[in-house]
Write a protein that holds these residues in place. Sequence first.
Motif, mmCIF file in Angstrom:
data_model
loop_
_atom_site.group_PDB
_atom_site.id
_atom_site.type_symbol
_atom_site.label_atom_id
_atom_site.label_comp_id
_atom_site.label_asym_id
_atom_site.label_seq_id
_atom_site.Cartn_x
_atom_site.Cartn_y
_atom_site.Cartn_z
ATOM 1 N N THR A 41 -6.521 -2.649 3.114
ATOM 2 C CA THR A 41 -5.232 -3.316 3.324
ATOM 3 C C THR A 41 -5.394 -4.484 4.288
ATOM 4 O O THR A 41 -4.868 -5.582 4.053
ATOM 5 C CB THR A 41 -4.189 -2.323 3.855
ATOM 6 O OG1 THR A 41 -4.085 -1.233 2.931
ATOM 7 C CG2 THR A 41 -2.833 -2.973 4.016
ATOM 8 N N GLU B 247 2.129 1.707 -3.515
ATOM 9 C CA GLU B 247 1.066 2.242 -4.379
ATOM 10 C C GLU B 247 0.950 3.753 -4.226
ATOM 11 O O GLU B 247 0.807 4.476 -5.206
ATOM 12 C CB GLU B 247 -0.275 1.581 -4.060
ATOM 13 C CG GLU B 247 -0.474 0.239 -4.689
ATOM 14 C CD GLU B 247 -0.448 0.280 -6.211
ATOM 15 O OE1 GLU B 247 -1.077 1.154 -6.827
ATOM 16 O OE2 GLU B 247 0.225 -0.589 -6.792
ATOM 17 N N LYS B 248 1.040 4.216 -2.988
ATOM 18 C CA LYS B 248 0.944 5.657 -2.743
ATOM 19 C C LYS B 248 2.194 6.375 -3.243
ATOM 20 O O LYS B 248 2.100 7.410 -3.904
ATOM 21 C CB LYS B 248 0.735 5.943 -1.255
ATOM 22 C CG LYS B 248 0.516 7.416 -0.978
ATOM 23 C CD LYS B 248 0.124 7.661 0.450
ATOM 24 C CE LYS B 248 -0.182 9.129 0.652
ATOM 25 N NZ LYS B 248 -0.702 9.391 1.961
ATOM 26 N N SER C 132 -6.951 2.282 1.599
ATOM 27 C CA SER C 132 -7.376 2.475 2.986
ATOM 28 C C SER C 132 -6.845 1.357 3.878
ATOM 29 O O SER C 132 -6.530 0.255 3.421
ATOM 30 C CB SER C 132 -8.906 2.517 3.066
ATOM 31 O OG SER C 132 -9.440 1.223 2.863
ATOM 32 N N GLY D 108 0.604 7.137 -6.676
ATOM 33 C CA GLY D 108 -0.281 8.172 -6.153
ATOM 34 C C GLY D 108 -1.636 7.656 -5.702
ATOM 35 O O GLY D 108 -2.548 8.434 -5.462
ATOM 36 N N GLU D 109 -1.786 6.333 -5.570
ATOM 37 C CA GLU D 109 -3.057 5.744 -5.153
ATOM 38 C C GLU D 109 -3.006 5.401 -3.669
ATOM 39 O O GLU D 109 -2.069 4.758 -3.208
ATOM 40 C CB GLU D 109 -3.341 4.474 -5.961
ATOM 41 C CG GLU D 109 -3.553 4.749 -7.424
ATOM 42 C CD GLU D 109 -3.862 3.476 -8.202
ATOM 43 O OE1 GLU D 109 -4.437 2.543 -7.613
ATOM 44 O OE2 GLU D 109 -3.513 3.431 -9.380
ATOM 45 N N GLU D 110 -4.013 5.848 -2.952
ATOM 46 C CA GLU D 110 -4.060 5.581 -1.519
ATOM 47 C C GLU D 110 -5.016 4.430 -1.249
ATOM 48 O O GLU D 110 -6.171 4.456 -1.671
ATOM 49 C CB GLU D 110 -4.496 6.822 -0.745
ATOM 50 C CG GLU D 110 -4.277 6.671 0.728
ATOM 51 C CD GLU D 110 -4.271 7.997 1.456
ATOM 52 O OE1 GLU D 110 -4.651 7.990 2.632
ATOM 53 O OE2 GLU D 110 -3.885 9.008 0.867
ATOM 54 N N ALA E 169 0.839 -1.204 0.000
ATOM 55 C CA ALA E 169 0.000 0.000 0.000
ATOM 56 C C ALA E 169 0.872 1.253 0.000
ATOM 57 O O ALA E 169 0.573 2.235 -0.680
ATOM 58 C CB ALA E 169 -0.933 -0.008 1.213
ATOM 59 N N ARG E 170 1.964 1.203 0.737
ATOM 60 C CA ARG E 170 2.911 2.314 0.754
ATOM 61 C C ARG E 170 3.501 2.548 -0.631
ATOM 62 O O ARG E 170 3.603 3.660 -1.103
ATOM 63 C CB ARG E 170 4.016 2.030 1.771
ATOM 64 C CG ARG E 170 5.116 3.057 1.796
ATOM 65 C CD ARG E 170 6.422 2.324 1.483
ATOM 66 N NE ARG E 170 7.494 3.271 1.338
ATOM 67 C CZ ARG E 170 8.187 3.444 0.222
ATOM 68 N NH1 ARG E 170 7.921 2.745 -0.830
ATOM 69 N NH2 ARG E 170 9.150 4.311 0.154
#
Length: 162
Positions: free
Chosen positions: A69, A56-57, A65, A61-63, A53-54
């Motif tokens: 996760t 991806e962000k 939740s 630029g995708e967060e 997830a980290r």
Amino acid sequence: MWALSSTPTIPGEFPCQSIFKNFNHLFWRAKELGATDEQLESFPWIIWFIWKARNEKAFNGEEISALDTAQWAKSEADVWKMAQVVSSKVDNDVLPDIPSQTDEQRIWPQCHTDASWDKTSNLVGLGFHLDNEDGLSLYGAKTSNNTQSATHAELDAINWAM
């Protein structure tokens, strides 16, 4: 994220800002404090999906939740756990003796291909390794314009090797 998992948390101790203290808790302290194996068996998956997830962000630029996760990690941990049960059952069964191929039975020449693809790159890497029955090998590698997907890149490598 940790509050949504089955991993026991201790306010002020876990989770905290120190990665070393967090891992100390997960690997050793949680068991001493009464956490069950079932509660702890998913924590590697949780760590992995926090990392994903980290990324991806950071890179896309995708967060994602914390709830998504946690659900993703739990799902993958459950699938892995089920796969281990099936594997251990198969391992205990008596499997027939399957003879290995001899050099005489092999179809020659043998060609192995591979490709390296990244959707953000302008190039794709292609390679092959060709063996014949005399033990001689031929290798090749090249770069080419990027293609639509990893599957397309693999097909490009096959076509190029032929």
